[in-house]
Design a protein around this motif. Sequence first.
Motif, mmCIF file in Angstrom:
data_model
loop_
_atom_site.group_PDB
_atom_site.id
_atom_site.type_symbol
_atom_site.label_atom_id
_atom_site.label_comp_id
_atom_site.label_asym_id
_atom_site.label_seq_id
_atom_site.Cartn_x
_atom_site.Cartn_y
_atom_site.Cartn_z
ATOM 1 N N THR A 86 0.840 -1.193 0.000
ATOM 2 C CA THR A 86 0.000 0.000 0.000
ATOM 3 C C THR A 86 0.870 1.235 0.000
ATOM 4 O O THR A 86 1.815 1.352 0.775
ATOM 5 C CB THR A 86 -0.891 0.017 1.256
ATOM 6 N N GLN A 87 0.525 2.186 -0.874
ATOM 7 C CA GLN A 87 1.235 3.463 -0.915
ATOM 8 C C GLN A 87 0.433 4.516 -0.153
ATOM 9 O O GLN A 87 -0.791 4.570 -0.258
ATOM 10 C CB GLN A 87 1.438 3.912 -2.362
ATOM 11 N N GLY A 88 1.144 5.351 0.607
ATOM 12 C CA GLY A 88 0.468 6.428 1.334
ATOM 13 C C GLY A 88 -0.614 5.885 2.245
ATOM 14 O O GLY A 88 -0.416 4.927 2.990
ATOM 15 N N ASN A 89 -1.796 6.479 2.163
ATOM 16 C CA ASN A 89 -2.914 6.049 3.016
ATOM 17 C C ASN A 89 -4.016 5.386 2.187
ATOM 18 O O ASN A 89 -5.198 5.497 2.514
ATOM 19 C CB ASN A 89 -3.479 7.249 3.794
ATOM 20 N N PHE A 90 -3.648 4.694 1.122
ATOM 21 C CA PHE A 90 -4.618 3.991 0.283
ATOM 22 C C PHE A 90 -5.047 2.693 0.975
ATOM 23 O O PHE A 90 -4.756 1.589 0.509
ATOM 24 C CB PHE A 90 -4.000 3.703 -1.089
ATOM 25 N N ASN A 91 -5.756 2.838 2.087
ATOM 26 C CA ASN A 91 -6.029 1.662 2.924
ATOM 27 C C ASN A 91 -7.514 1.429 3.188
ATOM 28 O O ASN A 91 -7.872 0.698 4.102
ATOM 29 C CB ASN A 91 -5.283 1.784 4.257
ATOM 30 N N VAL B 237 2.070 -9.385 -1.442
ATOM 31 C CA VAL B 237 1.476 -8.054 -1.414
ATOM 32 C C VAL B 237 1.106 -7.720 0.035
ATOM 33 O O VAL B 237 0.534 -8.561 0.743
ATOM 34 C CB VAL B 237 0.251 -7.945 -2.345
ATOM 35 N N ILE B 238 1.490 -6.529 0.473
ATOM 36 C CA ILE B 238 1.217 -6.072 1.836
ATOM 37 C C ILE B 238 0.123 -5.019 1.768
ATOM 38 O O ILE B 238 0.300 -3.964 1.153
ATOM 39 C CB ILE B 238 2.473 -5.474 2.484
ATOM 40 N N LEU B 239 -0.998 -5.293 2.396
ATOM 41 C CA LEU B 239 -2.171 -4.430 2.305
ATOM 42 C C LEU B 239 -2.500 -3.844 3.673
ATOM 43 O O LEU B 239 -2.892 -4.574 4.595
ATOM 44 C CB LEU B 239 -3.368 -5.215 1.769
ATOM 45 N N GLU B 240 -2.325 -2.538 3.798
ATOM 46 C CA GLU B 240 -2.736 -1.848 5.013
ATOM 47 C C GLU B 240 -4.250 -1.696 4.995
ATOM 48 O O GLU B 240 -4.836 -1.370 3.960
ATOM 49 C CB GLU B 240 -2.061 -0.482 5.075
ATOM 50 N N MET B 241 -4.889 -1.940 6.147
ATOM 51 C CA MET B 241 -6.349 -1.876 6.241
ATOM 52 C C MET B 241 -6.748 -0.892 7.326
ATOM 53 O O MET B 241 -6.502 -1.122 8.513
ATOM 54 C CB MET B 241 -6.932 -3.265 6.535
ATOM 55 N N GLY B 242 -7.355 0.220 6.921
ATOM 56 C CA GLY B 242 -7.801 1.239 7.856
ATOM 57 C C GLY B 242 -9.311 1.217 8.018
ATOM 58 O O GLY B 242 -10.023 0.580 7.244
ATOM 59 N N MET B 243 -9.788 1.919 9.030
ATOM 60 C CA MET B 243 -11.231 1.938 9.269
ATOM 61 C C MET B 243 -11.598 3.110 10.174
ATOM 62 O O MET B 243 -10.769 3.675 10.869
ATOM 63 C CB MET B 243 -11.694 0.631 9.922
ATOM 64 N N ASN B 244 -12.882 3.471 10.127
ATOM 65 C CA ASN B 244 -13.486 4.396 11.080
ATOM 66 C C ASN B 244 -14.641 3.739 11.823
ATOM 67 O O ASN B 244 -14.932 4.102 12.951
ATOM 68 C CB ASN B 244 -14.022 5.647 10.363
ATOM 69 N N HIS B 245 -15.311 2.799 11.155
ATOM 70 C CA HIS B 245 -16.529 2.203 11.698
ATOM 71 C C HIS B 245 -16.467 0.679 11.610
ATOM 72 O O HIS B 245 -15.705 0.116 10.812
ATOM 73 C CB HIS B 245 -17.760 2.702 10.934
ATOM 74 N N ALA B 246 -17.304 0.042 12.422
ATOM 75 C CA ALA B 246 -17.416 -1.414 12.396
ATOM 76 C C ALA B 246 -17.844 -1.880 11.003
ATOM 77 O O ALA B 246 -18.611 -1.215 10.312
ATOM 78 C CB ALA B 246 -18.434 -1.873 13.436
ATOM 79 N N GLY B 247 -17.329 -3.024 10.589
ATOM 80 C CA GLY B 247 -17.694 -3.626 9.311
ATOM 81 C C GLY B 247 -16.768 -3.281 8.167
ATOM 82 O O GLY B 247 -16.757 -3.976 7.147
ATOM 83 N N GLU B 248 -15.979 -2.230 8.326
ATOM 84 C CA GLU B 248 -15.147 -1.779 7.197
ATOM 85 C C GLU B 248 -13.966 -2.710 6.949
ATOM 86 O O GLU B 248 -13.633 -3.017 5.800
ATOM 87 C CB GLU B 248 -14.675 -0.344 7.453
ATOM 88 N N ILE B 249 -13.318 -3.184 8.002
ATOM 89 C CA ILE B 249 -12.189 -4.090 7.804
ATOM 90 C C ILE B 249 -12.671 -5.460 7.356
ATOM 91 O O ILE B 249 -11.992 -6.146 6.580
ATOM 92 C CB ILE B 249 -11.330 -4.170 9.083
#
Length: 458
Positions: free
Chosen positions: A135-140, A159-171
């Motif tokens: 993942t480049q930058g904050n493309f998560n 491939v290394i994938l960063e996974m971000g979230m704000n709310h339940a269910g997103e990850i």
Amino acid sequence: MNLTLKEVAKAVGAVNNIRQWEELEINNVQFDTRKSTEGSLFVPLKGTNDGHDFIDNAIENGAVASFWSAPLDQAPSGFPVLQVKDTLIALQQLAKYYLEKINPKVVGITGSNGKTTTKDMTEAVLKARYRVHKTQGNFNNHIGLPITILEMPSDTEVVILEMGMNHAGEIELLSNLAQPDIAVITMIGESHIEYLGSRAGIADAKMEITAGLKETGALIFPGEEPLLVEKTAKLKPAQLATFGMSEINDLYPVNVQTGMMETSFETNVAPLTECSIPVLGTYNVSNALAALTVGLKLEITIQEAAPFLAKFNLTKNRTEWVKGIHNSMILNDAYNANPTAMNAVLDNFSELKNEGKKIAVLGDMLELGSLSKEMHESVAEHLNPQKIDEVYLYGEEMAVLFDKLLLIFPQERVHHYTKDKEQLIAELTEIIQPQDHILVKSSFGTNLLAVVTAIQSV
């Protein structure tokens, strides 16, 4: 990427006839018309603006085809469009198809703090043996992660994938799309507690990374976090690996040495091999241990990984030293903040040796909801007037910390600015002297990066 339009149409279930363009080659996918190049597939997403309105810009910049969810009679004449119900879902479907076609090992990384640094460290470790894409930058998020996959070179092995979230269910959505072989949770902090209610709620959201975990996959997590230990009981013991600072973990450090530009340690697994990381802080040792554990899962020894870890490239604005005005140094960590992360960097910054002053510039920590007051106040315990010379606070939420610090610091050494960033910059600039160290830490929404820019040496 090298896909035919026929392949793309089949992958996303396009419903219209594109027979005359079936053999057209697609070599990249873009949702931003400014990034379209020759051979692009354009994905018109609907947000504040409707991407369909910018199709002409995409074509002008080289797009050769587009997804399309508006009425077909609004599509450009003589230009191939793939009619789909939802362009975002089509983007995700295409990413899943391409991931299965290339078939690399997938490492998913999430956590309240440290996920970007851990991603960067993991890339370095895995480069000891594999061709790696990350993942480049904050493309998560639900858009960035598919784009990351679709940007993956066809010879990628991991491939290394960063996974971000704000709310339940997103990850959960991201995990089901990525189907990780290895899932990493860096830590459970307080980020987004406004939406998730408690640290337990945050732990539940981070555990969603196991939703798509392959049956033979592994979960790597901090073994000192009881919320995660409790929630991993559903997984087989052979799937679990822990890291952390104490001996209860599968991988832990010994003989940690910290400095301004470098931190070194050995590990229980390879006690004679020194590992060094070109960043400040014991909290970054934990991130390095997570990365090394990923390496171990993919048969890379600590001895093999250590030289690569020592040279890892850190994404900008994450605990990054930059030269400041008047021969000072700025520790720029202004990309995000939560109490756990802020307190950790303050503790490490406080212990640094320097000949000048230590100045802490701290901005609001956002998305803390009803706990905001007590969490901002808690930072006072990590600001010692014997070790920190000046404190500059910015934002409305920092008012409670200002009041707390007035009980600890002399009044003239603590400064608070609710909205006037220019005044903060002006007054800060006046006091900076040679050899001073300045920490800038805040949530991204406060834009204290503007302060870093203003006091940076050019």
